[in-house]
Design a protein around this motif. Sequence first.
Motif, PDB file in Angstrom:
ATOM      1  N   ASP A   1      21.119  32.409 -33.302  1.00 55.56           N
ATOM      2  CA  ASP A   1      22.141  33.289 -33.860  1.00 55.56           C
ATOM      3  C   ASP A   1      22.462  34.361 -32.835  1.00 55.56           C
ATOM      4  O   ASP A   1      21.615  34.741 -32.020  1.00 55.56           O
ATOM      5  CB  ASP A   1      21.655  33.931 -35.166  1.00 55.56           C
ATOM      6  CG  ASP A   1      22.782  34.472 -36.025  1.00 55.56           C
ATOM      7  OD1 ASP A   1      23.968  34.303 -35.654  1.00 55.56           O
ATOM      8  OD2 ASP A   1      22.489  35.063 -37.072  1.00 55.56           O
ATOM      9  N   SER A   2      23.664  34.848 -32.887  1.00 56.46           N
ATOM     10  CA  SER A   2      24.066  35.959 -32.030  1.00 56.46           C
ATOM     11  C   SER A   2      25.295  36.598 -32.654  1.00 56.46           C
ATOM     12  O   SER A   2      25.994  35.972 -33.446  1.00 56.46           O
ATOM     13  CB  SER A   2      24.364  35.506 -30.600  1.00 56.46           C
ATOM     14  OG  SER A   2      25.467  34.625 -30.588  1.00 56.46           O
TER      15      SER A   2
ATOM     16  N   THR B   1      16.964  33.684 -29.965  1.00 60.04           N
ATOM     17  CA  THR B   1      16.776  32.373 -29.348  1.00 60.04           C
ATOM     18  C   THR B   1      15.444  31.769 -29.788  1.00 60.04           C
ATOM     19  O   THR B   1      14.508  32.477 -30.143  1.00 60.04           O
ATOM     20  CB  THR B   1      16.786  32.449 -27.809  1.00 60.04           C
ATOM     21  OG1 THR B   1      15.739  33.319 -27.375  1.00 60.04           O
ATOM     22  CG2 THR B   1      18.119  32.949 -27.287  1.00 60.04           C
ATOM     23  N   GLU B   2      15.394  30.460 -29.739  1.00 62.73           N
ATOM     24  CA  GLU B   2      14.183  29.720 -30.043  1.00 62.73           C
ATOM     25  C   GLU B   2      13.790  28.969 -28.779  1.00 62.73           C
ATOM     26  O   GLU B   2      14.603  28.237 -28.219  1.00 62.73           O
ATOM     27  CB  GLU B   2      14.463  28.739 -31.181  1.00 62.73           C
ATOM     28  CG  GLU B   2      13.263  27.988 -31.655  1.00 62.73           C
ATOM     29  CD  GLU B   2      13.620  27.104 -32.836  1.00 62.73           C
ATOM     30  OE1 GLU B   2      14.366  26.111 -32.648  1.00 62.73           O
ATOM     31  OE2 GLU B   2      13.159  27.421 -33.944  1.00 62.73           O
TER      32      GLU B   2
ATOM     33  N   ALA C   1      28.897  38.486 -37.374  1.00 59.94           N
ATOM     34  CA  ALA C   1      27.919  37.686 -36.656  1.00 59.94           C
ATOM     35  C   ALA C   1      28.309  36.220 -36.704  1.00 59.94           C
ATOM     36  O   ALA C   1      28.685  35.706 -37.733  1.00 59.94           O
ATOM     37  CB  ALA C   1      26.531  37.865 -37.259  1.00 59.94           C
ATOM     38  N   ALA C   2      28.176  35.572 -35.580  1.00 60.75           N
ATOM     39  CA  ALA C   2      28.458  34.143 -35.523  1.00 60.75           C
ATOM     40  C   ALA C   2      27.198  33.370 -35.861  1.00 60.75           C
ATOM     41  O   ALA C   2      26.121  33.708 -35.406  1.00 60.75           O
ATOM     42  CB  ALA C   2      28.917  33.785 -34.106  1.00 60.75           C
ATOM     43  N   ASP C   3      27.337  32.342 -36.657  1.00 60.51           N
ATOM     44  CA  ASP C   3      26.198  31.510 -36.991  1.00 60.51           C
ATOM     45  C   ASP C   3      26.204  30.342 -36.010  1.00 60.51           C
ATOM     46  O   ASP C   3      26.497  29.211 -36.365  1.00 60.51           O
ATOM     47  CB  ASP C   3      26.295  31.027 -38.439  1.00 60.51           C
ATOM     48  CG  ASP C   3      25.034  30.334 -38.906  1.00 60.51           C
ATOM     49  OD1 ASP C   3      24.025  30.397 -38.181  1.00 60.51           O
ATOM     50  OD2 ASP C   3      25.071  29.745 -39.999  1.00 60.51           O
ATOM     51  N   ASN C   4      25.894  30.675 -34.767  1.00 64.01           N
ATOM     52  CA  ASN C   4      25.993  29.696 -33.689  1.00 64.01           C
ATOM     53  C   ASN C   4      24.649  29.058 -33.409  1.00 64.01           C
ATOM     54  O   ASN C   4      23.749  29.722 -32.942  1.00 64.01           O
ATOM     55  CB  ASN C   4      26.442  30.364 -32.377  1.00 64.01           C
ATOM     56  CG  ASN C   4      27.755  31.054 -32.516  1.00 64.01           C
ATOM     57  OD1 ASN C   4      28.568  30.671 -33.329  1.00 64.01           O
ATOM     58  ND2 ASN C   4      27.973  32.085 -31.726  1.00 64.01           N
ATOM     59  N   ILE C   5      24.523  27.793 -33.684  1.00 61.17           N
ATOM     60  CA  ILE C   5      23.337  27.088 -33.238  1.00 61.17           C
ATOM     61  C   ILE C   5      23.818  26.182 -32.124  1.00 61.17           C
ATOM     62  O   ILE C   5      24.555  25.235 -32.355  1.00 61.17           O
ATOM     63  CB  ILE C   5      22.655  26.312 -34.368  1.00 61.17           C
ATOM     64  CG1 ILE C   5      22.175  27.293 -35.421  1.00 61.17           C
ATOM     65  CG2 ILE C   5      21.530  25.462 -33.821  1.00 61.17           C
ATOM     66  CD1 ILE C   5      21.415  26.692 -36.549  1.00 61.17           C
TER      67      ILE C   5
END
Length: 159
Positions: free
Chosen positions: A23-24, A44-45, A7-11
Motif C-alpha cells: 500500500d502507498s 512494503t512486504e 490512499a491507493a490500494d496498490n499491490i
Amino acid sequence: MSVGLNAADNIKDKDKSGSKVADSGSFGVYLNGKRVGTETFNITETLNSDRRPEYSTASSEIKFDDGKFKATQTAEIQVAANGELRSYNWHATVPQKEDASVELKDQLLVEHLVPADQKKMDVPHILPSSTIILDDNFFSQREVLLWRYLSARLRQRHT
C-alpha cells in the motif's frame, strides 16, 4: 481536526529486491476546513528466498504547517511475518532535531532516545518482541495495526 484519505490500494508485483508494495498513498490533515498537513506513506512486504513474507516495512513522513507551528517527522517500523517487532525508527527535523529507535536486545525492547538537547539515552523496557508500537502522529501505523489484528483473527479461525 479531520483527516482526509487519498490512499491507493496498490499491490504491485515483486520487484528485483524481493519486496512488493502492499500500500502507498497520502493522508491529508485538515483544521477548520484548511489543509495543514500531509502524511505520505509506503508499506512494503519483503519476501524470503522461498517467496514467502519475511517482514513488512511501513515508512511514513508527515509535514504539518498551520501558519503558527511547523513540524516534519519520519517513521519506519519493521514487523516480522509472525507479527513480532523487528525495529522502529522515528526522526524529527522541524521544529527541532530529535531521534528515537527501538530494537530487540536480550529479550527486552530497548529504546534509544536523542532528545532536542542531543543527550543520548537508552531505556530498556520489559516487553516482549510481540509488542507493537503505535505512534499516534502517523495514521498509516493504524493500518499496520489493523492488518496485524485481522491476521491474528484469521489464524485463530483456522486453528
